[in-house]
Design a protein around this motif. Structure first.
Motif, PDB file in Angstrom:
ATOM      1  N   LEU B  67      22.473   6.487  65.650  1.00  0.00           N
ATOM      2  CA  LEU B  67      23.621   7.114  64.997  1.00  0.00           C
ATOM      3  C   LEU B  67      23.683   6.893  63.492  1.00  0.00           C
ATOM      4  O   LEU B  67      24.579   7.408  62.825  1.00  0.00           O
ATOM      5  CB  LEU B  67      24.917   6.606  65.646  1.00  0.00           C
ATOM      6  CG  LEU B  67      25.258   7.245  66.994  1.00  0.00           C
ATOM      7  CD1 LEU B  67      26.332   6.445  67.704  1.00  0.00           C
ATOM      8  CD2 LEU B  67      25.726   8.680  66.789  1.00  0.00           C
ATOM      9  N   LEU B  70      24.588   9.401  60.664  1.00  0.00           N
ATOM     10  CA  LEU B  70      25.957   9.869  60.397  1.00  0.00           C
ATOM     11  C   LEU B  70      26.528   9.335  59.084  1.00  0.00           C
ATOM     12  O   LEU B  70      27.413   9.942  58.505  1.00  0.00           O
ATOM     13  CB  LEU B  70      26.874   9.450  61.541  1.00  0.00           C
ATOM     14  CG  LEU B  70      27.007  10.408  62.714  1.00  0.00           C
ATOM     15  CD1 LEU B  70      28.025   9.869  63.692  1.00  0.00           C
ATOM     16  CD2 LEU B  70      27.447  11.787  62.218  1.00  0.00           C
ATOM     17  N   TYR B  73      27.209  11.515  56.186  1.00  0.00           N
ATOM     18  CA  TYR B  73      28.302  12.485  56.226  1.00  0.00           C
ATOM     19  C   TYR B  73      29.662  11.812  56.245  1.00  0.00           C
ATOM     20  O   TYR B  73      30.669  12.418  55.899  1.00  0.00           O
ATOM     21  CB  TYR B  73      28.099  13.419  57.430  1.00  0.00           C
ATOM     22  CG  TYR B  73      26.693  13.957  57.405  1.00  0.00           C
ATOM     23  CD1 TYR B  73      26.367  14.974  56.522  1.00  0.00           C
ATOM     24  CD2 TYR B  73      25.668  13.357  58.134  1.00  0.00           C
ATOM     25  CE1 TYR B  73      25.059  15.414  56.404  1.00  0.00           C
ATOM     26  CE2 TYR B  73      24.367  13.791  58.025  1.00  0.00           C
ATOM     27  CZ  TYR B  73      24.063  14.811  57.166  1.00  0.00           C
ATOM     28  OH  TYR B  73      22.778  15.237  57.015  1.00  0.00           O
ATOM     29  N   LEU B  74      29.678  10.531  56.643  1.00  0.00           N
ATOM     30  CA  LEU B  74      30.951   9.797  56.619  1.00  0.00           C
ATOM     31  C   LEU B  74      31.327   9.437  55.180  1.00  0.00           C
ATOM     32  O   LEU B  74      32.503   9.481  54.809  1.00  0.00           O
ATOM     33  CB  LEU B  74      30.840   8.527  57.479  1.00  0.00           C
ATOM     34  CG  LEU B  74      30.622   8.790  58.969  1.00  0.00           C
ATOM     35  CD1 LEU B  74      30.434   7.475  59.727  1.00  0.00           C
ATOM     36  CD2 LEU B  74      31.800   9.556  59.554  1.00  0.00           C
ATOM     37  N   LEU B  78      35.005  10.257  53.302  1.00  0.00           N
ATOM     38  CA  LEU B  78      35.915   9.259  52.725  1.00  0.00           C
ATOM     39  C   LEU B  78      36.116   9.513  51.230  1.00  0.00           C
ATOM     40  O   LEU B  78      37.234   9.432  50.723  1.00  0.00           O
ATOM     41  CB  LEU B  78      35.359   7.854  52.963  1.00  0.00           C
ATOM     42  CG  LEU B  78      35.286   7.449  54.438  1.00  0.00           C
ATOM     43  CD1 LEU B  78      34.608   6.092  54.599  1.00  0.00           C
ATOM     44  CD2 LEU B  78      36.683   7.405  55.054  1.00  0.00           C
ATOM     45  N   LEU B  81      38.604  12.177  50.219  1.00  0.00           N
ATOM     46  CA  LEU B  81      40.016  11.877  50.440  1.00  0.00           C
ATOM     47  C   LEU B  81      40.675  11.348  49.165  1.00  0.00           C
ATOM     48  O   LEU B  81      41.888  11.420  49.017  1.00  0.00           O
ATOM     49  CB  LEU B  81      40.175  10.868  51.582  1.00  0.00           C
ATOM     50  CG  LEU B  81      39.988  11.459  52.980  1.00  0.00           C
ATOM     51  CD1 LEU B  81      39.951  10.366  54.019  1.00  0.00           C
ATOM     52  CD2 LEU B  81      41.109  12.431  53.298  1.00  0.00           C
ATOM     53  N   TRP B 246      24.257   0.197  56.930  1.00  0.00           N
ATOM     54  CA  TRP B 246      25.293   1.189  57.264  1.00  0.00           C
ATOM     55  C   TRP B 246      26.261   1.362  56.093  1.00  0.00           C
ATOM     56  O   TRP B 246      26.511   2.471  55.628  1.00  0.00           O
ATOM     57  CB  TRP B 246      26.024   0.725  58.528  1.00  0.00           C
ATOM     58  CG  TRP B 246      27.055   1.686  59.031  1.00  0.00           C
ATOM     59  CD1 TRP B 246      28.317   1.850  58.534  1.00  0.00           C
ATOM     60  CD2 TRP B 246      26.912   2.633  60.093  1.00  0.00           C
ATOM     61  NE1 TRP B 246      28.969   2.823  59.224  1.00  0.00           N
ATOM     62  CE2 TRP B 246      28.138   3.328  60.193  1.00  0.00           C
ATOM     63  CE3 TRP B 246      25.883   2.951  60.969  1.00  0.00           C
ATOM     64  CZ2 TRP B 246      28.370   4.328  61.132  1.00  0.00           C
ATOM     65  CZ3 TRP B 246      26.111   3.958  61.914  1.00  0.00           C
ATOM     66  CH2 TRP B 246      27.337   4.634  61.995  1.00  0.00           C
ATOM     67  N   THR B 247      26.806   0.239  55.610  1.00  0.00           N
ATOM     68  CA  THR B 247      27.768   0.303  54.512  1.00  0.00           C
ATOM     69  C   THR B 247      27.111   0.849  53.241  1.00  0.00           C
ATOM     70  O   THR B 247      27.697   1.686  52.542  1.00  0.00           O
ATOM     71  CB  THR B 247      28.358  -1.098  54.240  1.00  0.00           C
ATOM     72  OG1 THR B 247      28.765  -1.652  55.494  1.00  0.00           O
ATOM     73  CG2 THR B 247      29.528  -1.028  53.307  1.00  0.00           C
ATOM     74  N   ILE B 250      26.859   4.550  53.371  1.00  0.00           N
ATOM     75  CA  ILE B 250      28.163   5.220  53.193  1.00  0.00           C
ATOM     76  C   ILE B 250      28.512   5.260  51.704  1.00  0.00           C
ATOM     77  O   ILE B 250      28.934   6.289  51.162  1.00  0.00           O
ATOM     78  CB  ILE B 250      29.256   4.503  54.013  1.00  0.00           C
ATOM     79  CG1 ILE B 250      29.092   4.873  55.488  1.00  0.00           C
ATOM     80  CG2 ILE B 250      30.635   4.891  53.526  1.00  0.00           C
ATOM     81  CD1 ILE B 250      30.255   4.528  56.369  1.00  0.00           C
ATOM     82  N   PRO B 285      34.696  18.229  55.475  1.00  0.00           N
ATOM     83  CA  PRO B 285      34.361  17.235  56.498  1.00  0.00           C
ATOM     84  C   PRO B 285      34.283  17.830  57.904  1.00  0.00           C
ATOM     85  O   PRO B 285      33.444  17.428  58.712  1.00  0.00           O
ATOM     86  CB  PRO B 285      35.489  16.215  56.390  1.00  0.00           C
ATOM     87  CG  PRO B 285      35.919  16.297  54.979  1.00  0.00           C
ATOM     88  CD  PRO B 285      35.789  17.744  54.605  1.00  0.00           C
TER      89      PRO B 285
END
Lengths: 64, 904
Positions: B67, B70, B73-74, B78, B81, B246-247, B250, B285
């Motif tokens: 995963l 992803l 795209y996350l 964020l 926003l 992961w972080t 992002i 999103p």
């Protein structure tokens, strides 16, 4: 100075909420599977869809 | 059979032609002033973010990382926003006529050509791998299709990748630089990008549905079959040992969504309306979510279907449908992939070519002898030419990178190298927007430090990996020094190469930016630009702008400059528009002041970038150097003036409120004054009538001694009557005045209203008998007791009864008194069978000096003060006095007095 609009602040708050929800250590919580679909997959897409839904609601709401 | 090389080529060209038509349509509508860029089109155009990486690469990534694909795209979800940040960027860019991210950074730090050039070089070098990624994906997809039909991808000795590169370059040139006016907006391109975004989403979803539900038994079946094998089961779980990566991913992708040159172009430069961002904040999103739902199922499906065949997982999107013979679906997928790649290449190369032209070539050209020699030539054509060459060169660089390093990496790996490069812009961008102290020296230091670290830890190792350069610095460290190992810098191991690079480059970048900024001093232009950027929402442009430039310039020279770079037609058009905005009919009569120079510079900046525009304007205008201190003074003053004017505004509002209050009070006073005048004139009139008759009769008696006794007695009788009336009138006026001023004396006690009514009726019996009027009572034996003044209540009843007896007809008249309790009130009614009152009269008789009956013809029968006084008395006790009547049906006067609370 013009105050930041409430909509912008709400969206930013949503962004700040999304960061912990979509990173570790919370991501290590979902395990196993539901209806044959892995819990991690459900969790990520679920939280993501939730954020999008809330953002749409905040952004498209008629401001009073 | 269907998939011959010619057919694929024709289909591709036809699709590109369709995109071209959409763009033409968009441009035509923009020229006609009917823009088709709506909030939805804007949101969809942001999906230029989804390239071949998303279309082919994500599936490949998912086959190894589960995963983790992803994250790419996350991050953007964020980042978007934080709408405030995006809107601030857009606002600044509109105010400063920003054309690219290089222009933005350069403009913020004093319109620095050095910084603009640096950002351009970093962007070009950083993005080249990303373009190579598109070429690689396109080449792979063409190869898959051709292999399926048993042909080879070599044509006239040229490989298909090169052909694809040439076609993409040509198409981008046609697309982005058709217009001869070299301005920053391309509405047609945005429309085409939005269109291709829809195409690639549909194509990808179609393949996803086909594989998940056509080849397998749905999501649940796919996941269960994958979970049964140990290798695939691992992909389904989130791997917490890779939390750092992961972080990091992002963060990287969150930065990329605004700092990639093409994203900056679409999000900021091409934005036509700030409110569109609010739609994009969720619609984009949502698009990302939809295009990603089937990525993992496709990856698993591919691995299950081609188990152990060693298929390239980056092309599962094509090979899976082909494996089932679904050739048309494979073609649709191919068009989707083509769509994703062309969209990216077009926007990216247009954005980069603008930067190369404005920030690398122009500064050099402006100094060259070649340009000096052609002093009066129209250069807008040259600008377009430079951009076309730049596009071709950038695509060529992408091709070279593909040849040099493309084979060593999967698609996503290549893309992440570019993400890490553009992330280097973040400190200078965010610092520039929110921190006034950030200086040019700091930005230069931070950018170069971050870029060098990126080059050493990520780009060069990617060359080394493909064997293009020696890999010594990666494996043993530079000069054999172990702590200089490129991907274990200073011994920092245990991370993947992207996180490693991000960590070190950001440390160097942010550290140098802050440290150098704090130890350097901005010059005058920097300081004023810092103010304009950081305070964009409150910068008072007109007042400060006019004072931040001082010098001499000639209209002719500036206009010539505009004509050279914008083309004569467009220059005239803009001048005419500007003249109209300043209320000047003919632009030849425009004053050459600071505002005009600012206008000219902004127009030029839209064409050649802020740094070059500044140099060009400086070359024809003699600008006085204001010096840092003076600029800071002006800016401070502007801030103060702003504060003062705000204060003034609030004071003015308070003053207006006070004025209107005063006006109201004055109105009331005048009304009262008028009433007083009326009252006095009425009173005088009422007093004069009896006085006149007294005086007339007295004079007659005095002057004529022969009047007989009978007449004498009659006259004296009238005089006595009139004097009594006068006395009564004066007493009542005094009474009224006392009541109104609140000085009347009250002796309040328990009063039996029934008893009072009987007493009053008794005392007036004689009066009723004289006129032959019947007086009847309907009074309980022990009447209700209220808290009141008995004398005053008697006064009210006497008034009501004597009024009644006055108006009823003699002999047949009847007056009826009724006392009762109604809820918590005592109700007293005095009804008669007199002539009655009209609805209007029912109100009027309670006004002072209004008399019942026709006062013009009849002799006045009262003072006109009885009822007003009675009403005042009743209201004092908390009750009400009113009359119910219709003409010809008699009148019913009613008053109420509240019962004491304890008796309820």
């Amino acid at each position: 100075m013009k105050r930041a609009s409430p909509t912008r602040q709400r969206l930013a708050a949503l962004g700040l909420l999304g960061v912990p929800l979509l990173t570790y250590p919370l991501l290590s919580l979902p395990g196993g599977s539901l209806w044959g679909i892995p819990a991690g997959y459900l969790y990520l897409f679920g939280v993501w869809a939730g954020l999008i839904g809330l953002a749409a609601w905040v952004a498209e709401r008629r401001s009073k | 059979m269907v998939l011959s090389g010619w057919f694929i080529a024709l289909l591709s060209v036809a699709y590109l032609g369709l995109l071209f038509a959409v763009a033409r349509f968009g441009d035509a509508r923009a020229d006609a002033g009917k823009s088709i860029i709506s909030a939805n089109v804007y949101a969809l155009s942001l999906a230029v973010y989804c390239t071949s990486w998303t279309f082919y690469g994500s599936v490949g990534r998912a086959t190894s990382g589960g995963l983790s694909f992803l994250t790419i795209y996350l991050g953007p979800t964020l980042m978007l926003l934080f709408v405030g940040v995006i809107i601030k960027m857009i606002r600044i860019s509109k105010a400063q006529r920003i054309t690219s991210i290089a222009d933005f950074i350069a403009s913020r730090y004093g319109k620095s050509q050095l910084l603009a050039g640096m950002v351009t070089i970093i962007a070009v070098i950083g993005v080249v791998p990303y373009i190579a990624l598109q070429l690689k994906a396109m080449a792979a997809s063409v190869d898959v299709l051709l292999e399926h039909s048993g042909r080879s991808g070599v044509w006239l000795g040229l490989d298909s990748t090169f052909l694809i590169a040439v076609i993409l370059a040509l198409f981008s040139i046609l697309f982005g630089t058709r217009h001869l006016d070299a301005t920053e907006r391309h509405e047609g391109m945005v429309a085409a990008v939005a269109f291709e975004s829809v195409v690639k989403l549909i194509a990808f979803m179609a393949v996803g549905l086909f594989v998940t539900y056509g080849m397998f038994g749905g999501l649940g079946d796919l996941f269960q079959r994958a979970a049964a094998t140990a290798d695939l089961g691992r992909l389904l779980q989130l791997d917490s040992s890779r939390a750092g990566t992961w972080t990091a991913l992002i963060v990287l992708s969150g930065l990329a969504i605004v700092f990639l040159p093409r994203q900056f172009q679409i999000v900021v430069v091409e934005n036509v309306d700030e409110s569109h961002v609010k739609r994009a904040v969720w619609l984009f999103p949502l698009y990302l979510l939809l295009i990603n739902i089937f990525v993992l199922p496709l990856a698993l499906g591919g691995l299950l279907h081609f188990d152990g065949q060693g298929m390239n997982s980056d092309t599962f999107v094509l090979t899976l449908p082909l494996a089932r013979g679904a050739e048309s679906l494979a073609l649709l997928a191919f068009i989707g992939g083509l769509s994703a790649a062309t969209g990216m290449v077009i926007v990216e190369t247009i954005a980069l070519s603008t930067m190369v032209c404005n920030d690398l070539v122009m500064p050099w050209l402006l100094r060259s002898a070649w340009l000096q020699a052609r002093h009066h030539q129209d250069l807008s054509g040259v600008l377009i030419g430079i951009r076309r060459v730049a596009i071709a060169l950038i695509v060529l660089l992408g091709y070279i990178y593909f040849r040099a390093a493309g084979e060593a990496y999967a698609l996503v790996g290549i893309g992440l190298i570019s993400f890490a490069a553009v992330a280097q812009f973040a400190p200078a961008m965010f610092g520039g927007m929110y921190w006034k102290q950030g200086t040019r020296a700091g930005a230069v230091a931070g950018l170069s430090a971050g870029f060098v670290v990126w080059l050493y830890t990520l780009l060069l190792p990617s060359f080394a990996k493909s064997g293009w350069i020696s890999s010594g610095f990666v494996e043993q460290g530079l000069f054999g020094i172990p702590w200089l190992k490129a991907q274990v810098l200073f011994g920092l191991g245990g991370m993947d190469e992207i996180s490693h690079c991000l960590w070190w480059s950001m440390l160097a970048n942010i550290g140098c930016y802050i440290l150098v900024s704090l130890s350097s001093r901005p010059d005058a232009v920097e300081a004023s630009q810092a103010e304009r950027f950081v305070d964009v929402f409150r910068f008072d442009r007109r007042s400060a702008e006019a004072r931040l430039w001082r010098g001499k310039a000639s209209l002719g020279a500036l206009v010539r400059l505009l004509e050279r770079f914008l083309g004569a037609g467009r220059a005239q058009q803009q001048l005419a528009l500007y003249a109209r905005s300043r209320g000047v009919g003919d632009w030849h009569q425009l004053p050459v002041d600071a505002e005009f120079v600012h206008f000219a510079e902004a127009e030029l900046a839209g064409a050649i970038g802020s740094a070059s525009a500044r140099v060009m304007v400086a070359s024809v205008a003699e600008e006085e150097d204001l010096g840092l201190d003076e600029v800071l003074d002006i800016l401070d003053e502007a801030t103060q003036v702003r504060a003062y004017s705000r204060e003034l505004e609030t004071k003015q509002q308070a003053l207006e409120a006070a004025t209107s209050e005063l006006r109201e009070a004055n109105e009331r006073l005048r009304e009262v004054d008028r009433m007083k005048d009326d009252f006095i004139s009425t009173v005088t009139h009422e007093l004069r009538t009896p006085l006149t008759s007294i005086r007339a009769l007295s004079e007659m008696l005095h002057e004529d001694p022969r009047i007989d006794l009978t007449n004498r007695r009659r006259f004296l009788g009238i005089i006595v009557n009139e004097t009594e009336r006068l006395t009564r009138l004066i007493n009542q006026i005094l009474d009224m005045a006392k009541l109104e001023s609140g000085q009347a004396e009250w002796t309040t006690g328990d009063v039996d209203i029934g008893a009072i009514a009987r007493e009053t009726m008794g005392s007036l019996e004689q009066l009723f008998c004289e006129k032959g009027v019947a007086l009847e009572g309907d009074i309980p034996p022990t009447g209700p007791v209220v808290l009141a003044d008995s004398d005053r209540l008697t006064q009210v009843l006497i008034n009501l009864l004597s009024n009644a007896v006055k108006f009823v007809p003699a002999q047949t008249g009847r007056v009826h008194v009724r006392v009762g309790v109604d809820g918590n009130m005592v109700r007293v009614e005095v009804s008669d069978n007199g002539p009655g009152l009209t609805a209007e009269e029912c109100d009027l008789i309670f006004e002072k000096f209004r008399q019942g009956g026709n006062t013009l013809t009849d002799k006045p029968q009262g003072t006109g003060l009885g009822l007003p006084i009675s009403r005042q008395i009743i209201e004092y006790f908390g009750g009400k006095l009113w009359v119910e009547s219709h003409p010809g049906e008699g009148a019913n006067f009613i008053f109420t007095v509240p019962l004491p609370a304890s008796e309820e």
